[in-house]
Design a protein around this motif. Sequence first.
Motif, PDB file in Angstrom:
ATOM      1  N   GLY A 306      46.450  34.345  38.478  1.00 39.71           N
ATOM      2  CA  GLY A 306      45.138  34.586  38.202  1.00 39.71           C
ATOM      3  C   GLY A 306      44.791  35.661  37.233  1.00 39.71           C
ATOM      4  N   VAL A 307      43.394  35.131  36.827  1.00 41.57           N
ATOM      5  CA  VAL A 307      42.724  36.318  35.779  1.00 41.57           C
ATOM      6  C   VAL A 307      41.041  36.322  36.306  1.00 41.57           C
ATOM      7  CG1 VAL A 307      41.992  37.075  33.738  1.00 41.57           C
ATOM      8  CG2 VAL A 307      44.438  36.176  34.260  1.00 41.57           C
ATOM      9  N   CYS A 308      40.547  37.472  36.261  1.00 44.52           N
ATOM     10  CA  CYS A 308      39.162  37.464  36.738  1.00 44.52           C
ATOM     11  C   CYS A 308      38.272  38.069  35.857  1.00 44.52           C
ATOM     12  CB  CYS A 308      38.740  37.896  38.143  1.00 44.52           C
ATOM     13  SG  CYS A 308      37.143  38.056  38.444  1.00 44.52           S
ATOM     14  N   MET A 309      37.532  37.695  34.939  1.00 41.79           N
ATOM     15  CA  MET A 309      37.514  38.437  33.705  1.00 41.79           C
ATOM     16  C   MET A 309      36.157  38.148  33.713  1.00 41.79           C
ATOM     17  SD  MET A 309      37.089  36.719  29.880  1.00 41.79           S
ATOM     18  CE  MET A 309      36.337  35.040  30.012  1.00 41.79           C
ATOM     19  N   SER A 310      34.798  39.571  33.044  1.00 45.62           N
ATOM     20  CA  SER A 310      33.479  39.367  33.744  1.00 45.62           C
ATOM     21  C   SER A 310      33.518  40.359  32.446  1.00 45.62           C
ATOM     22  CB  SER A 310      33.469  40.321  35.065  1.00 45.62           C
ATOM     23  OG  SER A 310      33.802  42.426  35.074  1.00 45.62           O
ATOM     24  N   ARG A 311      31.781  40.458  32.308  1.00 44.26           N
ATOM     25  CA  ARG A 311      31.555  41.286  31.830  1.00 44.26           C
ATOM     26  C   ARG A 311      31.594  42.994  32.158  1.00 44.26           C
ATOM     27  NH1 ARG A 311      25.857  41.749  31.939  1.00 44.26           N
ATOM     28  NH2 ARG A 311      26.046  40.142  33.799  1.00 44.26           N
ATOM     29  N   ALA A 312      32.007  43.811  30.573  1.00 43.22           N
ATOM     30  CA  ALA A 312      32.595  45.126  31.313  1.00 43.22           C
ATOM     31  C   ALA A 312      31.663  46.168  32.090  1.00 43.22           C
ATOM     32  CB  ALA A 312      32.458  46.069  30.320  1.00 43.22           C
ATOM     33  N   GLU A 313      30.455  45.310  32.067  1.00 42.95           N
ATOM     34  CA  GLU A 313      29.670  46.933  33.226  1.00 42.95           C
ATOM     35  C   GLU A 313      29.575  46.025  34.439  1.00 42.95           C
ATOM     36  OE1 GLU A 313      26.690  44.054  30.761  1.00 42.95           O
ATOM     37  OE2 GLU A 313      28.342  44.224  30.654  1.00 42.95           O
ATOM     38  N   ILE A 314      29.359  45.116  34.903  1.00 47.80           N
ATOM     39  CA  ILE A 314      30.040  44.392  36.637  1.00 47.80           C
ATOM     40  C   ILE A 314      31.238  45.130  36.929  1.00 47.80           C
ATOM     41  CG2 ILE A 314      30.693  42.322  37.261  1.00 47.80           C
ATOM     42  CD1 ILE A 314      28.660  40.573  35.703  1.00 47.80           C
ATOM     43  N   MET A 315      32.244  45.410  36.282  1.00 49.28           N
ATOM     44  CA  MET A 315      33.478  45.176  36.735  1.00 49.28           C
ATOM     45  C   MET A 315      33.686  47.045  37.207  1.00 49.28           C
ATOM     46  SD  MET A 315      37.089  44.170  36.169  1.00 49.28           S
ATOM     47  CE  MET A 315      36.848  42.400  36.391  1.00 49.28           C
ATOM     48  N   ASP A 316      32.110  47.170  38.116  1.00 53.36           N
ATOM     49  CA  ASP A 316      32.431  48.643  38.309  1.00 53.36           C
ATOM     50  C   ASP A 316      32.641  49.593  39.007  1.00 53.36           C
ATOM     51  OD1 ASP A 316      30.397  47.824  39.842  1.00 53.36           O
ATOM     52  OD2 ASP A 316      28.871  48.381  38.726  1.00 53.36           O
ATOM     53  N   TRP A 317      34.151  48.893  39.961  1.00 50.89           N
ATOM     54  CA  TRP A 317      34.002  49.433  41.179  1.00 50.89           C
ATOM     55  C   TRP A 317      35.197  50.495  41.132  1.00 50.89           C
ATOM     56  CZ3 TRP A 317      36.182  43.986  43.249  1.00 50.89           C
ATOM     57  CH2 TRP A 317      37.201  43.175  42.142  1.00 50.89           C
ATOM     58  N   VAL A 318      35.250  51.255  41.781  1.00 50.15           N
ATOM     59  CA  VAL A 318      35.698  52.817  41.633  1.00 50.15           C
ATOM     60  C   VAL A 318      38.065  52.029  42.235  1.00 50.15           C
ATOM     61  CG1 VAL A 318      34.309  54.404  42.159  1.00 50.15           C
ATOM     62  CG2 VAL A 318      35.409  53.131  43.813  1.00 50.15           C
ATOM     63  N   PRO A 319      38.488  52.900  42.122  1.00 52.48           N
ATOM     64  CA  PRO A 319      40.217  52.769  41.865  1.00 52.48           C
ATOM     65  C   PRO A 319      40.420  53.014  43.878  1.00 52.48           C
ATOM     66  CG  PRO A 319      40.157  54.872  40.323  1.00 52.48           C
ATOM     67  CD  PRO A 319      38.418  53.804  40.563  1.00 52.48           C
ATOM     68  N   GLY A 320      40.779  51.721  44.062  1.00 50.26           N
ATOM     69  CA  GLY A 320      41.346  51.415  45.301  1.00 50.26           C
ATOM     70  C   GLY A 320      40.142  50.280  45.727  1.00 50.26           C
ATOM     71  N   SER A 321      39.412  49.931  45.034  1.00 50.44           N
ATOM     72  CA  SER A 321      38.590  48.361  45.563  1.00 50.44           C
ATOM     73  C   SER A 321      38.905  47.751  45.401  1.00 50.44           C
ATOM     74  CB  SER A 321      37.090  49.023  44.543  1.00 50.44           C
ATOM     75  OG  SER A 321      36.202  49.954  44.729  1.00 50.44           O
ATOM     76  N   HIS A 322      39.637  47.532  44.784  1.00 44.98           N
ATOM     77  CA  HIS A 322      40.515  45.991  44.907  1.00 44.98           C
ATOM     78  C   HIS A 322      42.307  46.394  43.983  1.00 44.98           C
ATOM     79  CE1 HIS A 322      40.923  41.922  45.938  1.00 44.98           C
ATOM     80  NE2 HIS A 322      40.762  41.258  44.649  1.00 44.98           N
ATOM     81  N   ALA A 323      43.013  45.409  44.349  1.00 42.93           N
ATOM     82  CA  ALA A 323      44.177  45.589  44.018  1.00 42.93           C
ATOM     83  C   ALA A 323      45.001  44.419  44.663  1.00 42.93           C
ATOM     84  CB  ALA A 323      45.016  47.026  43.839  1.00 42.93           C
TER      85      ALA A 323
END
Length: 464
Positions: A306-323
């Motif tokens: 499964g792949v979630c693709m976004s505009r780069a500025e949207i994927m601004d979460w920090v390490p550990g937020s999701h994995a």
Amino acid sequence: MHKQELHAKFGPKLLGPVPGPKARAAVETDDLLISPSYTRSYPLVARRGRGIRVEDVDGNEFIDFAAGIAVTSTGHCHPEVVAAIQKQAAELIHISGTDFYNEPLTDLAKKLSAVAPMPGPHKFFYGNSGAEAIECALKLARYHTGRQHIIAFLGAFHGRTMGALSLTASKPQQKRRFAPLVPGVTHVRYPYAYRGCTGGPQGEEAFSLGCARYIEEKLFKTILPPEEVAAIFVEPIQGEGGYVVAPDNFLRELRGICDRHGILLVADEVQSGAGRTGKWWAIEHSGVQPDIVCMAKGIASGMPLGVCMSRAEIMDWVPGSHASTFGGNPVSLAAALATVNILEQGAIDNAAKVGAKMLDRLQGWKTTHPLVGDVRGRGLMIGVELVKDKTTREPATALRNRVETLCFEKGLMILGCGETSIRLCPALIVTEDEATVALDILEECLSQVEKESAATRELAGVNR
């Protein structure tokens, strides 16, 4: 080639009545050991597959127009995909992308970025399924915007994990006894013209526009502050909802609403993407550019990805937020890279060409078959809606199910969708000859069910 020759060459090869003895035994064992929550339509017990053909455990060979729910986009065991899987499996089967790096992660990201339906740069998150891609998009939308509310649509299917299930509004059984679900989701009407409008093309255009404008004109003025809405999730073609195509003006209006209120537009392309509609993404037919795209199913030809693709500025979460431990597994990525190459080398074009010919033939069934109320779709994502009466449009769920069973007995694998529709979603490599044979079988089964239905109505009249 004459019809008889065509069927002899491209048709199913059944050794006897199905299911055979080995299949029946396998089903009995399955009943004892496997979760009863699975929704098996008929007792096909697969042993091997090649192209659009599946062989069962008794040696019967079926034509597959279900493709593992639109998953085997390049056909079963495409040699290039198999070779890529074997090569990668001999080198590295797993290294978690959550904690370490591997080049296939970026190799596939570059490929998908090049065909994205919105301008770059882009960023990517890898999971194992469509539901995980949706979960990622849901969390990302809330994280990036700082808002909590989500809008989704009636008839939608986004998955069965708790977040994705909260967005889903396809069948009550999918939610029964699982509440409370994730709060903050509001469902509105999807522009299902056949079930909501009888005014012809102009009426349908007004109806679809009204479905979108309801969000701004009613929801935002009564119960839902727009500044608290993070995202609108939409399937450009509803899958489980009935293979219902969203009109272009509806998607354009959604884009406008999102732009006016700082809301993210999320395109669920899990079933409609990866070339199935004759373009890379179904939303491309409308010219609308989403902010986030969720994909899975056909992107890796049957391997879990499964792949979630976004505009780069949207994927601004920090390490550990999701994995995800297994997300972006090297073997799945290798299959996806091979799949992308096959799609670009002609499979997408083939989907557009063969799908158009299928749709052209199927449209005629609305005139020649009393059960066929509507035909719709794009490319090789085609829905045929069955009704008991074309005036009242009364659903014919039991008759649809009977058509499904008959097709299986004659060697054709299809699946239902929505309350009363049949979905046709073969591999994108299907040929015109194979499609002709499949539609011949489907039409034969449809005609048989129509005769049975007419005989039942006549008998009921006599008994009265």
